[in-house]
Design a protein around this motif. Sequence first.
Motif, PDB file in Angstrom:
ATOM      1  N   LYS A 179       0.786  -1.129  -0.190  1.00 57.35           N
ATOM      2  CA  LYS A 179       0.159  -0.093  -0.048  1.00 57.35           C
ATOM      3  C   LYS A 179       0.772   1.419  -0.200  1.00 57.35           C
ATOM      4  O   LYS A 179       0.449   2.335   0.344  1.00 57.35           O
ATOM      5  CB  LYS A 179      -0.948   0.091   1.241  1.00 57.35           C
ATOM      6  N   GLY A 180       2.127   1.086  -0.531  1.00 57.09           N
ATOM      7  CA  GLY A 180       2.988   2.329  -0.596  1.00 57.09           C
ATOM      8  C   GLY A 180       4.221   2.076   0.229  1.00 57.09           C
ATOM      9  O   GLY A 180       4.669   3.133   0.577  1.00 57.09           O
ATOM     10  N   HIS A 181       4.786   1.080   0.144  1.00 58.31           N
ATOM     11  CA  HIS A 181       6.129   0.687   0.871  1.00 58.31           C
ATOM     12  C   HIS A 181       7.180   0.948   0.179  1.00 58.31           C
ATOM     13  O   HIS A 181       7.339   0.368  -1.022  1.00 58.31           O
ATOM     14  CB  HIS A 181       6.094  -0.685   1.472  1.00 58.31           C
ATOM     15  N   THR A 182       8.133   1.902   0.511  1.00 57.75           N
ATOM     16  CA  THR A 182       9.329   2.286  -0.453  1.00 57.75           C
ATOM     17  C   THR A 182      10.580   2.071   0.557  1.00 57.75           C
ATOM     18  O   THR A 182      10.739   2.731   1.661  1.00 57.75           O
ATOM     19  CB  THR A 182       9.358   3.381  -1.003  1.00 57.75           C
ATOM     20  N   GLN A 183      11.355   1.064   0.246  1.00 51.17           N
ATOM     21  CA  GLN A 183      12.576   1.060   0.900  1.00 51.17           C
ATOM     22  C   GLN A 183      13.752   0.578  -0.189  1.00 51.17           C
ATOM     23  O   GLN A 183      14.841   0.961   0.058  1.00 51.17           O
ATOM     24  CB  GLN A 183      12.498  -0.100   1.947  1.00 51.17           C
ATOM     25  N   TRP A 184      13.589  -0.278  -1.107  1.00 53.54           N
ATOM     26  CA  TRP A 184      14.547  -0.829  -1.937  1.00 53.54           C
ATOM     27  C   TRP A 184      14.649   0.113  -3.247  1.00 53.54           C
ATOM     28  O   TRP A 184      13.979   0.597  -3.602  1.00 53.54           O
ATOM     29  CB  TRP A 184      13.942  -2.270  -2.422  1.00 53.54           C
ATOM     30  N   PHE A 185      15.906   0.343  -3.362  1.00 53.00           N
ATOM     31  CA  PHE A 185      16.407   1.003  -4.477  1.00 53.00           C
ATOM     32  C   PHE A 185      17.554   0.658  -5.340  1.00 53.00           C
ATOM     33  O   PHE A 185      18.416  -0.216  -4.502  1.00 53.00           O
ATOM     34  CB  PHE A 185      16.722   2.483  -4.475  1.00 53.00           C
ATOM     35  N   TYR A 186      17.541   0.549  -6.458  1.00 56.46           N
ATOM     36  CA  TYR A 186      18.769  -0.247  -7.374  1.00 56.46           C
ATOM     37  C   TYR A 186      18.707   0.435  -8.564  1.00 56.46           C
ATOM     38  O   TYR A 186      17.533   0.030  -9.446  1.00 56.46           O
ATOM     39  CB  TYR A 186      18.499  -1.719  -7.071  1.00 56.46           C
ATOM     40  N   PHE A 187      19.563   1.237  -8.838  1.00 59.83           N
ATOM     41  CA  PHE A 187      19.449   1.893 -10.294  1.00 59.83           C
ATOM     42  C   PHE A 187      21.148   2.148 -10.856  1.00 59.83           C
ATOM     43  O   PHE A 187      22.067   1.843  -9.916  1.00 59.83           O
ATOM     44  CB  PHE A 187      18.935   3.170 -10.119  1.00 59.83           C
ATOM     45  N   ARG A 188      21.232   2.675 -11.974  1.00 61.41           N
ATOM     46  CA  ARG A 188      22.518   2.846 -12.457  1.00 61.41           C
ATOM     47  C   ARG A 188      22.623   4.123 -12.996  1.00 61.41           C
ATOM     48  O   ARG A 188      21.599   5.015 -13.423  1.00 61.41           O
ATOM     49  CB  ARG A 188      23.055   1.797 -13.421  1.00 61.41           C
ATOM     50  N   VAL A 189      23.879   4.767 -13.061  1.00 62.63           N
ATOM     51  CA  VAL A 189      24.374   6.090 -13.846  1.00 62.63           C
ATOM     52  C   VAL A 189      25.199   5.971 -14.827  1.00 62.63           C
ATOM     53  O   VAL A 189      26.248   5.186 -14.574  1.00 62.63           O
ATOM     54  CB  VAL A 189      24.381   7.322 -12.762  1.00 62.63           C
ATOM     55  N   ALA A 190      24.919   6.945 -15.822  1.00 67.92           N
ATOM     56  CA  ALA A 190      26.089   6.920 -16.894  1.00 67.92           C
ATOM     57  C   ALA A 190      26.315   8.453 -17.244  1.00 67.92           C
ATOM     58  O   ALA A 190      25.735   9.265 -16.688  1.00 67.92           O
ATOM     59  CB  ALA A 190      25.810   5.977 -18.168  1.00 67.92           C
ATOM     60  N   ASN A 191      27.359   8.507 -18.077  1.00 69.53           N
ATOM     61  CA  ASN A 191      27.664   9.947 -18.410  1.00 69.53           C
ATOM     62  C   ASN A 191      28.383  10.602 -17.184  1.00 69.53           C
ATOM     63  O   ASN A 191      27.998  11.754 -17.054  1.00 69.53           O
ATOM     64  CB  ASN A 191      26.489  10.885 -18.955  1.00 69.53           C
ATOM     65  N   VAL A 192      29.193   9.876 -16.489  1.00 71.91           N
ATOM     66  CA  VAL A 192      29.807  10.429 -15.244  1.00 71.91           C
ATOM     67  C   VAL A 192      31.380  11.057 -15.596  1.00 71.91           C
ATOM     68  O   VAL A 192      31.717  10.472 -16.715  1.00 71.91           O
ATOM     69  CB  VAL A 192      29.928   9.556 -14.125  1.00 71.91           C
ATOM     70  N   LYS A 193      31.819  11.760 -14.801  1.00 75.77           N
ATOM     71  CA  LYS A 193      33.165  12.366 -14.963  1.00 75.77           C
ATOM     72  C   LYS A 193      33.897  11.979 -13.691  1.00 75.77           C
ATOM     73  O   LYS A 193      33.403  12.114 -12.675  1.00 75.77           O
ATOM     74  CB  LYS A 193      33.070  13.894 -15.071  1.00 75.77           C
ATOM     75  N   LYS A 194      35.066  11.717 -14.016  1.00 77.55           N
ATOM     76  CA  LYS A 194      36.272  11.472 -12.721  1.00 77.55           C
ATOM     77  C   LYS A 194      36.250  12.618 -12.001  1.00 77.55           C
ATOM     78  O   LYS A 194      36.410  14.007 -12.459  1.00 77.55           O
ATOM     79  CB  LYS A 194      37.530  10.991 -13.367  1.00 77.55           C
ATOM     80  N   GLY A 195      35.988  12.552 -10.533  1.00 76.48           N
ATOM     81  CA  GLY A 195      36.151  13.515  -9.674  1.00 76.48           C
ATOM     82  C   GLY A 195      34.857  14.291  -9.549  1.00 76.48           C
ATOM     83  O   GLY A 195      34.739  15.212  -8.566  1.00 76.48           O
ATOM     84  N   GLN A 196      33.898  14.263 -10.316  1.00 81.11           N
ATOM     85  CA  GLN A 196      32.440  14.714  -9.906  1.00 81.11           C
ATOM     86  C   GLN A 196      31.917  14.352  -8.749  1.00 81.11           C
ATOM     87  O   GLN A 196      31.350  13.041  -8.650  1.00 81.11           O
ATOM     88  CB  GLN A 196      31.710  14.499 -11.110  1.00 81.11           C
ATOM     89  N   LYS A 197      31.499  15.154  -7.965  1.00 84.45           N
ATOM     90  CA  LYS A 197      30.840  14.704  -6.597  1.00 84.45           C
ATOM     91  C   LYS A 197      29.128  15.014  -6.669  1.00 84.45           C
ATOM     92  O   LYS A 197      28.795  16.193  -7.345  1.00 84.45           O
ATOM     93  CB  LYS A 197      31.264  15.325  -5.552  1.00 84.45           C
ATOM     94  N   VAL A 198      28.424  14.042  -6.706  1.00 84.32           N
ATOM     95  CA  VAL A 198      26.890  14.120  -7.182  1.00 84.32           C
ATOM     96  C   VAL A 198      26.223  13.919  -5.594  1.00 84.32           C
ATOM     97  O   VAL A 198      26.409  12.888  -4.969  1.00 84.32           O
ATOM     98  CB  VAL A 198      26.363  13.439  -8.153  1.00 84.32           C
ATOM     99  N   LYS A 199      25.191  14.645  -5.400  1.00 88.60           N
ATOM    100  CA  LYS A 199      24.175  14.267  -4.217  1.00 88.60           C
ATOM    101  C   LYS A 199      22.832  13.836  -4.706  1.00 88.60           C
ATOM    102  O   LYS A 199      22.363  14.220  -5.694  1.00 88.60           O
ATOM    103  CB  LYS A 199      23.985  15.686  -3.447  1.00 88.60           C
ATOM    104  N   PHE A 200      22.413  12.545  -4.168  1.00 83.72           N
ATOM    105  CA  PHE A 200      21.353  11.903  -4.542  1.00 83.72           C
ATOM    106  C   PHE A 200      20.297  12.010  -3.247  1.00 83.72           C
ATOM    107  O   PHE A 200      20.611  11.737  -2.079  1.00 83.72           O
ATOM    108  CB  PHE A 200      21.591  10.604  -5.097  1.00 83.72           C
TER     109      PHE A 200
END
Length: 279
Positions: free
Chosen positions: A65-86
């Motif tokens: 009925k609306g349970h959210t806990q699990w996440f599993y995804f991937r990201v591409a187009n990344v740059k070395k040293g790039q810090k990203v907040k999710f």
Amino acid sequence: GGCAKGERRFTDPVSFPVSAYYKPKDENDRTLVFESRFESGNLQLVHKQSDSEYDLVLQNDINSKGHTQWFYFRVANVKKGQKVKFNMLNMIKSKSLYNDGMKVLIYSEKRQEQPKLKPEQKGWARGGEDLSYYQNNYRKEDANVNKFLGAQRCYYTFTFAHTFEHDDDVVYFSYSQPYTYSNLTEDLNAIEAKKLNYVTRNTLCRTIAGNKCEYLTITNRVPIEQDRKKQGVVISARIHPGESNASFMMKGAIDFLISDDPKACELRDKFVFKVIPML
């Protein structure tokens, strides 16, 4: 019975669109490309705040009925040293081990290609920076979304940052180390291939999605008089989809029960084990 026209049979494979949700405009476009259309993947939508911050919304667990806990995804187009907040904006639980030191599971494809790394340094690893889990101001449509939550009316945010180590890498993020239905099938196939005379594999039922809910019977072959005196032991796991750690516990239990360890052999003499690895 037959299916109505256009209705998918349980045995038909599910086809996912292959086109990317977003294509970078040019080489200067640092927008991350998100994807979760793979087995056990979970991510509903992403809103870009800036090149260094993204808001994420997760899909609910199926048949909840609306349970959210699990996440599993991937990201591409990344740059070395790039810090990203999710920022994951629709977490449901009031408490999280992320506030007690737990880290995110991270898998880098480029890291696997590093020749100097030992095998134990590859694969999934705990990581993430600036982790925090807190209640936000996003109200739920239904305050009674879960009987265990009482009058709790707002969602929770889980936020973490990651600094990418390689250019043009593909990096996976997960709540816990994934253990998929395919992983289970591969493990059961490997057990079956051993042709152990004290292990049999059967199907208990079909799941709502049409997958086999399989079980193992583990017991030594003994004379019928002794067999009738055996007690039964039922072991089951993975009733909640996001608790993949349970599958690794179950894998360890099965590996022990089918081993040639004297204690395992004694257990098989005295008991009949019915093991359901993935409910």
